[in-house]
Design a protein around this motif. Sequence first.
Motif, PDB file in Angstrom:
ATOM      1  N   MET A 224       2.707   1.611  -3.185  1.00 58.25           N
ATOM      2  CA  MET A 224       1.773   1.590  -4.318  1.00 58.25           C
ATOM      3  C   MET A 224       2.202   0.542  -5.366  1.00 58.25           C
TER       4      MET A 224
ATOM      5  N   ALA B 131       1.142   6.150   2.067  1.00 57.50           N
ATOM      6  CA  ALA B 131       0.297   6.193   0.864  1.00 57.50           C
ATOM      7  C   ALA B 131      -0.608   7.418   0.871  1.00 57.50           C
TER       8      ALA B 131
ATOM      9  N   VAL C   4       0.849  -1.199   0.000  1.00 55.57           N
ATOM     10  CA  VAL C   4       0.000   0.000   0.000  1.00 55.57           C
ATOM     11  C   VAL C   4       0.885   1.250   0.000  1.00 55.57           C
ATOM     12  N   HIS C   5       1.844   1.306   0.905  1.00 58.25           N
ATOM     13  CA  HIS C   5       2.645   2.532   1.026  1.00 58.25           C
ATOM     14  C   HIS C   5       3.562   2.762  -0.186  1.00 58.25           C
TER      15      HIS C   5
ATOM     16  N   CYS D 194      -4.465  11.370   5.153  1.00 58.11           N
ATOM     17  CA  CYS D 194      -5.241  10.162   5.486  1.00 58.11           C
ATOM     18  C   CYS D 194      -6.005  10.375   6.789  1.00 58.11           C
TER      19      CYS D 194
ATOM     20  N   TYR E 223       0.635  -2.576  -6.023  1.00 58.57           N
ATOM     21  CA  TYR E 223      -0.324  -3.575  -6.512  1.00 58.57           C
ATOM     22  C   TYR E 223      -0.555  -3.474  -8.011  1.00 58.57           C
TER      23      TYR E 223
ATOM     24  N   MET F 278      -7.818   1.744  -0.172  1.00 57.19           N
ATOM     25  CA  MET F 278      -7.958   0.376  -0.659  1.00 57.19           C
ATOM     26  C   MET F 278      -8.126  -0.606   0.496  1.00 57.19           C
TER      27      MET F 278
ATOM     28  N   GLU G 146      -6.129   8.261  -1.586  1.00 59.17           N
ATOM     29  CA  GLU G 146      -6.812   7.489  -2.638  1.00 59.17           C
ATOM     30  C   GLU G 146      -6.299   6.056  -2.705  1.00 59.17           C
ATOM     31  N   TYR G 147      -5.038   5.864  -2.339  1.00 61.72           N
ATOM     32  CA  TYR G 147      -4.476   4.511  -2.364  1.00 61.72           C
ATOM     33  C   TYR G 147      -4.697   3.825  -1.015  1.00 61.72           C
TER      34      TYR G 147
ATOM     35  N   THR H 284      -3.474  -3.699  -9.793  1.00 59.59           N
ATOM     36  CA  THR H 284      -4.841  -3.677  -9.247  1.00 59.59           C
ATOM     37  C   THR H 284      -5.906  -4.493  -9.991  1.00 59.59           C
TER      38      THR H 284
END
Length: 477
Positions: free
Chosen positions: A106, A180, A103-104, A220, A108, A187, A183-184, A110
């Motif tokens: 980024m 992150a 996640v941190h 966040c 994936y 998830m 928006e990420y 997706t």
Amino acid sequence: MASTQGAAKVLVASNRGPVSYTVAADGSLNAKRGGGGLVSGLSAIGSDADALWVCSALSDGDREAVRRGVAGAGRGGVRMLDIPAEVHSDAYNGIANSVLWFVHHMLYQTPLEPVFDAEFRRRWASYETYNRAFAEALAEEAAPGAAVVVQDYHLTLVPGMLRELRPDLRIGHFSHTPWAPPEYFRMLPDDVAGQVLRGMLGADRLGFLTRRWADAFEACCDRFAGGLGGTRVGVHGLGADADFLRARSREADVVERMTALKGEIGAAPDGSARRTIVRVDRTELSKNIARGLLAYRQLLDDHPEWRERVTHVAFAYPSRQDLAVYRDYTAEVQRLAEEINSRYGTPGWTPVVLHVEDDFARSLAAYRLADVALVNPIRDGMNLVAKEVPVVSDEGCALVLSREAGAFEELGEDAIAVNPYDVVGTARALHEALSMGPEERAERSKRLAASATALPPAQWFLDQLHALEEGDAGQSA
Ligand code: F6P
């Protein structure tokens, strides 16, 4: 409140500790001590501070050391926690490295991942158990009013849990990774995202490596946790340890490896020394080693004049090999290097010299020989290699640096910036770096080394401790 309180006045908590054990053939235990910013930081506070490092047993040797009472009871300033191996693996491999790290950074792809299914929930329960084990050990060991500095994404729930057990403590947390953007981050399942943020916000103060990661965390919190509450946020850009690096890189084993490496690199057809593009990384998905090789291949296509005159020295040391995706990535790096060597190599020239066995002395040897350092991560908390090469390189090096590395905030002005996804652009940057005149290169390298060493590890740690104990008045962040 915990029924017993300990004696430690300064405590550090991290998954990986400063020492690891192996059992020798005769049954005795061998201890291997590690380095890094926290080790220098803790030694800088002196022995009268009653410091204790709480970490996890990571191997059978570590567990044996705990069983024999060598590493379990706070001796030598270290307390290793013998968390059951399956719980540790679910928390470390299954959550910290496969979810929070992804996640941190980024990372994936997706269309197919992540999938937060029942298996994820089972692992998440282990992550909670593992965090609770740390919180309970810290609560037991800390003296009244002690300062506790918790490290990294492995231990995001610890500040909140510890706050409940010991409201008297001053609790800090430091993130060595990026954070992150909202928006990420969103998830993550809502309840898990909320737990992570509330866990972190249990701290009095949170530290990040750059303003960019601190801002992402605050964003966040604004979006998903109703703000920071009373928690303070500070930025501490960990620098390279110039004194250690300069002394260590002059030792005999490094000099020996320079000779060996020069032999592997060889000379250009006109007899002059070949130029070197050096990279040194853990084989970590975020380091972008594969696109680095693609960019080098592009350079050889776009500028055939560099063929036989340059060598890409790439050290990619094993990391997190329990995870299949890391093993596959390592294999892909090796495949690409072989492909380049078989397509472009000549009897007297190996275009890519790739080594995958960890060897610190050889890394320093490569730093000393570097004409160009290639540091092109997709996203990176700081990236200390970018800071270390200019400090150590003999003739000064040109730095090709990803604008997504934390180090870019401090080094960007004197580096050649790259978009890590742009292979053609990176090839262009490598050409520019190789073509830089010796004077400009030396000048830039000197400025890079000065910025890179502005906040040495011991001071980095002391600043955090001071801000945690005394408040943030007068802090630059
Ligand atoms: O570089 C970021 C970081 O979180 C470091 O703080 C930490 O030492 C490392 O990654 C963790 O790596 P490993 O999984 O090998 O312990």
